[in-house]
Design a protein around this motif. Structure first.
Motif, mmCIF file in Angstrom:
data_model
loop_
_atom_site.group_PDB
_atom_site.id
_atom_site.type_symbol
_atom_site.label_atom_id
_atom_site.label_comp_id
_atom_site.label_asym_id
_atom_site.label_seq_id
_atom_site.Cartn_x
_atom_site.Cartn_y
_atom_site.Cartn_z
ATOM 1 N N LYS A 202 42.600 63.608 -47.131
ATOM 2 C CA LYS A 202 43.847 62.940 -46.767
ATOM 3 C C LYS A 202 44.875 63.961 -46.272
ATOM 4 O O LYS A 202 45.078 64.996 -46.899
ATOM 5 N N CYS A 203 45.528 63.664 -45.165
ATOM 6 C CA CYS A 203 46.542 64.561 -44.597
ATOM 7 C C CYS A 203 47.751 64.622 -45.525
ATOM 8 O O CYS A 203 48.295 63.586 -45.917
ATOM 9 N N PRO A 204 48.199 65.843 -45.901
ATOM 10 C CA PRO A 204 49.351 65.955 -46.796
ATOM 11 C C PRO A 204 50.682 65.622 -46.103
ATOM 12 O O PRO A 204 51.686 65.418 -46.756
ATOM 13 N N TYR A 205 50.673 65.534 -44.777
ATOM 14 C CA TYR A 205 51.908 65.260 -44.025
ATOM 15 C C TYR A 205 52.126 63.774 -43.771
ATOM 16 O O TYR A 205 53.213 63.263 -44.001
ATOM 17 N N CYS B 76 44.764 67.000 -38.838
ATOM 18 C CA CYS B 76 44.893 65.551 -38.943
ATOM 19 C C CYS B 76 44.633 64.943 -37.567
ATOM 20 O O CYS B 76 45.145 65.429 -36.551
ATOM 21 N N LEU B 77 43.869 63.871 -37.518
ATOM 22 C CA LEU B 77 43.552 63.219 -36.254
ATOM 23 C C LEU B 77 44.701 62.353 -35.749
ATOM 24 O O LEU B 77 44.707 61.972 -34.577
ATOM 25 N N VAL B 78 45.699 62.070 -36.600
ATOM 26 C CA VAL B 78 46.829 61.240 -36.190
ATOM 27 C C VAL B 78 48.046 62.093 -35.828
ATOM 28 O O VAL B 78 48.521 62.078 -34.696
ATOM 29 N N CYS B 79 48.535 62.897 -36.776
ATOM 30 C CA CYS B 79 49.768 63.662 -36.535
ATOM 31 C C CYS B 79 49.495 65.054 -35.951
ATOM 32 O O CYS B 79 50.419 65.755 -35.560
ATOM 33 N N LYS B 80 48.225 65.464 -35.908
ATOM 34 C CA LYS B 80 47.787 66.736 -35.320
ATOM 35 C C LYS B 80 48.250 67.980 -36.085
ATOM 36 O O LYS B 80 48.100 69.094 -35.612
ATOM 37 N N GLY C 176 49.509 61.273 -44.603
ATOM 38 C CA GLY C 176 48.704 60.441 -45.487
ATOM 39 C C GLY C 176 47.466 59.843 -44.841
ATOM 40 O O GLY C 176 46.727 59.106 -45.488
ATOM 41 N N ASN C 177 47.229 60.133 -43.572
ATOM 42 C CA ASN C 177 46.059 59.605 -42.877
ATOM 43 C C ASN C 177 44.770 60.139 -43.533
ATOM 44 O O ASN C 177 44.657 61.334 -43.782
ATOM 45 N N PRO C 178 43.802 59.264 -43.792
ATOM 46 C CA PRO C 178 42.568 59.724 -44.447
ATOM 47 C C PRO C 178 41.581 60.420 -43.499
ATOM 48 O O PRO C 178 40.595 60.981 -43.954
ATOM 49 N N ASP C 179 41.838 60.385 -42.198
ATOM 50 C CA ASP C 179 40.902 60.976 -41.236
ATOM 51 C C ASP C 179 41.391 62.346 -40.767
ATOM 52 O O ASP C 179 42.395 62.453 -40.057
ATOM 53 N N THR C 180 40.662 63.394 -41.165
ATOM 54 C CA THR C 180 40.965 64.755 -40.713
ATOM 55 C C THR C 180 39.657 65.402 -40.288
ATOM 56 O O THR C 180 38.580 64.955 -40.669
ATOM 57 N N LYS C 181 39.771 66.441 -39.485
ATOM 58 C CA LYS C 181 38.561 67.156 -39.080
ATOM 59 C C LYS C 181 38.675 68.614 -39.491
ATOM 60 O O LYS C 181 39.766 69.186 -39.561
ATOM 61 N N VAL C 182 37.530 69.224 -39.772
ATOM 62 C CA VAL C 182 37.471 70.631 -40.144
ATOM 63 C C VAL C 182 37.380 71.438 -38.854
ATOM 64 O O VAL C 182 36.477 71.232 -38.041
#
Length: 149
Positions: A2-5, A31-35, A7-13
């Motif tokens: 989960k993105c700490p900024y 984060c795939l949403v907020c980058k 809250g989006n659950p989709d992140t990439k390594v």
């Protein structure tokens, strides 16, 4: 993760590598949403360790107690944050390599003192003064003599 900024659950390594001591994996994520980018650490979960205190009470092992003691001893000393983190990792590795489910706090204290002595002698005397409960100046002098011999 989960993105700490946002809250989006989709992140990439974006990057993954072991830390210097090979005790954890450091992962850079995006984060795939907020980058925004952030770092996570993945560590092997170990068996619960019980610390036997001087009064024979038992409590769960807590890394932050060692970390706080080392930080206090190294306060205003030329020891970097990275060196302190490595020091605590090395201490923890020695404690867990004992291979026991319970360890006396005195054993932990001696391990900490052995490691901190190699990093900074002033920090060592500071830590020893609290750990060994120095009662007077002569006790300090005796410990300093041991260091210089």
């Amino acid at each position: 993760m989960k993105c700490p900024y946002c809250g989006n659950p989709d992140t990439k390594v974006s990057d993954s590598r072991p830390n210097d001591a090979n005790t954890a994996i450091r992962r850079r994520r995006e984060c795939l949403v907020c980058k925004k980018r952030f770092t996570t650490y993945e560590k092997l979960e170990t068996i619960p360790l019980i610390v036997i205190k001087k009064d024979n009470n038992r409590e769960p092992y807590d890394r932050t107690k060692i970390q706080n003691g080392v930080l206090r001893a190294c306060y205003k000393r030329p020891v970097s944050a990275e060196r302190i983190e490595k020091l605590v990792d090395d201490i923890e590795n020695d404690i867990f390599s004992l291979g026991t489910a319970e360890v006396k706090s005195t054993v932990i204290g001696e391990i900490v003192m052995d490691h901190i002595k190699e990093v900074d002698q002033v920090a060592y005397v500071r830590f020893a003064s609290v750990y060994r409960e120095f009662k007077d100046v002569n006790t300090f002098i005796d410990e300093i003599r041991k260091l210089t011999n």
